[in-house]
Design an enzyme around this catalytic site. Structure first.
Site, short mmCIF file in Angstrom:
data_model
loop_
_atom_site.label_atom_id
_atom_site.label_comp_id
_atom_site.label_asym_id
_atom_site.label_seq_id
_atom_site.Cartn_x
_atom_site.Cartn_y
_atom_site.Cartn_z
N ASP A 62 -4.14 -0.81 4.99
CA ASP A 62 -4.24 -0.12 3.71
C ASP A 62 -5.64 0.46 3.59
O ASP A 62 -6.63 -0.27 3.71
CB ASP A 62 -3.96 -1.10 2.56
N GLU A 146 -0.94 4.58 5.96
CA GLU A 146 -0.36 5.47 4.95
C GLU A 146 -0.74 6.92 5.22
O GLU A 146 -1.85 7.21 5.64
CB GLU A 146 -0.87 5.08 3.56
N ASP A 227 -4.60 -5.21 -2.03
CA ASP A 227 -4.74 -4.46 -0.77
C ASP A 227 -4.06 -5.17 0.40
O ASP A 227 -3.44 -4.53 1.25
CB ASP A 227 -6.22 -4.24 -0.46
#
Length: 246
Positions: A62, A146, A227
């Site tokens: 992340d 991501e 996170d």
């Protein structure tokens, strides 16, 4: 020309090779930076051996502003904010440049000094990105991240996004995985990685504010670090996407 010498516009330049030229040279691109340094980029045709996909560990990351990459395996990577580190020197150099008389030798010296500082920051960030990418591709066979909307993030968080240079890092990571036989999977930016409970799958749609760093799942009672929970969900979704392609 031979002997690390090239002729540009009837002027000879001796250059340093950062690596040996492999293959048949097809094109040469010449660039000059703000300091006046000249760089040669060789595009070569080579016969490369096929790199087979390897098996091994999987990880999800992340991306964050305080922690560059939060890992699903609880191994985080902190990014030194290189522009922030050098901000005082850059501000001082900018002020010094603004005081100099236009078209003067002193203004030229001040301009070069400012350019050196910006180049230093760029080189520090690039070195950090390459070393991090090489480390990760050497350790993990599948890396899930991501696919972020960085333009929107830059509008919201400003220079800090540029200082982290996440898009440049991802490009380097993809390049290194091709050489190592690892794989990068980009999870869509609409995937609710922060809202999903990584333990039971419950989606907490109320979790929208970034200031909320911890939360407890109302369904299973699992307490989450925001996170870390997102990184675990990104890993799971990345694995799902990767194996669905098989």
């Amino acid at each position: 020309m031979g002997g690390n010498v090239i002729r540009i516009a009837n002027q000879k330049y001796r250059y340093f090779k950062s690596r040996d030229i492999d293959g048949k040279v097809k094109t040469v691109t010449i660039k000059r930076d703000a300091l006046g340094d000249i760089y040669l980029y060789f595009s070569c045709e080579t016969n490369e051996n096929e790199v087979l996909t390897r098996t091994g560990e999987s990880v999800g990351f992340d991306f964050g502003l305080k922690i560059f990459l939060t890992g699903s395996e609880r191994k985080n990577i902190i990014s030194p904010l290189f522009f922030k580190q050098n901000a005082k020197l850059i501000v001082k150099a900018n002020r010094n440049l603004s005081r100099k008389q236009k078209a003067s030798n002193n203004r030229q010296k001040a301009r070069l000094n400012l350019a050196r500082l910006h180049k230093k920051v760029t080189n520090m960030r690039r070195d950090f990105h390459w070393k991090t990418a090489q480390y990760l591709t050497g350790k993990y066979a599948l890396i899930s991240i991501e696919n972020l909307n960085l333009k929107a993030m830059q509008k919201r968080f400003g220079r800090k996004i540029s200082d982290l240079g996440f898009a440049d890092f991802v490009n380097k990571l993809k390049y290194e995985t091709q050489k190592a036989g690892s794989n990068v999977v980009e999870v869509g930016n609409f995937f609710p990685s922060s809202q999903l409970c990584s333990n039971c799958g419950y989606q907490n749609k109320e979790l929208k504010e970034l200031r909320i760093r911890e939360w407890t799942c109302p369904k299973c009672g699992k307490h989450h670090d925001r996170d870390l929970n997102a990184a675990i969900n990104i890993k799971k979704e990345g694995e799902r996407i990767f194996f669905s392609r098989k």
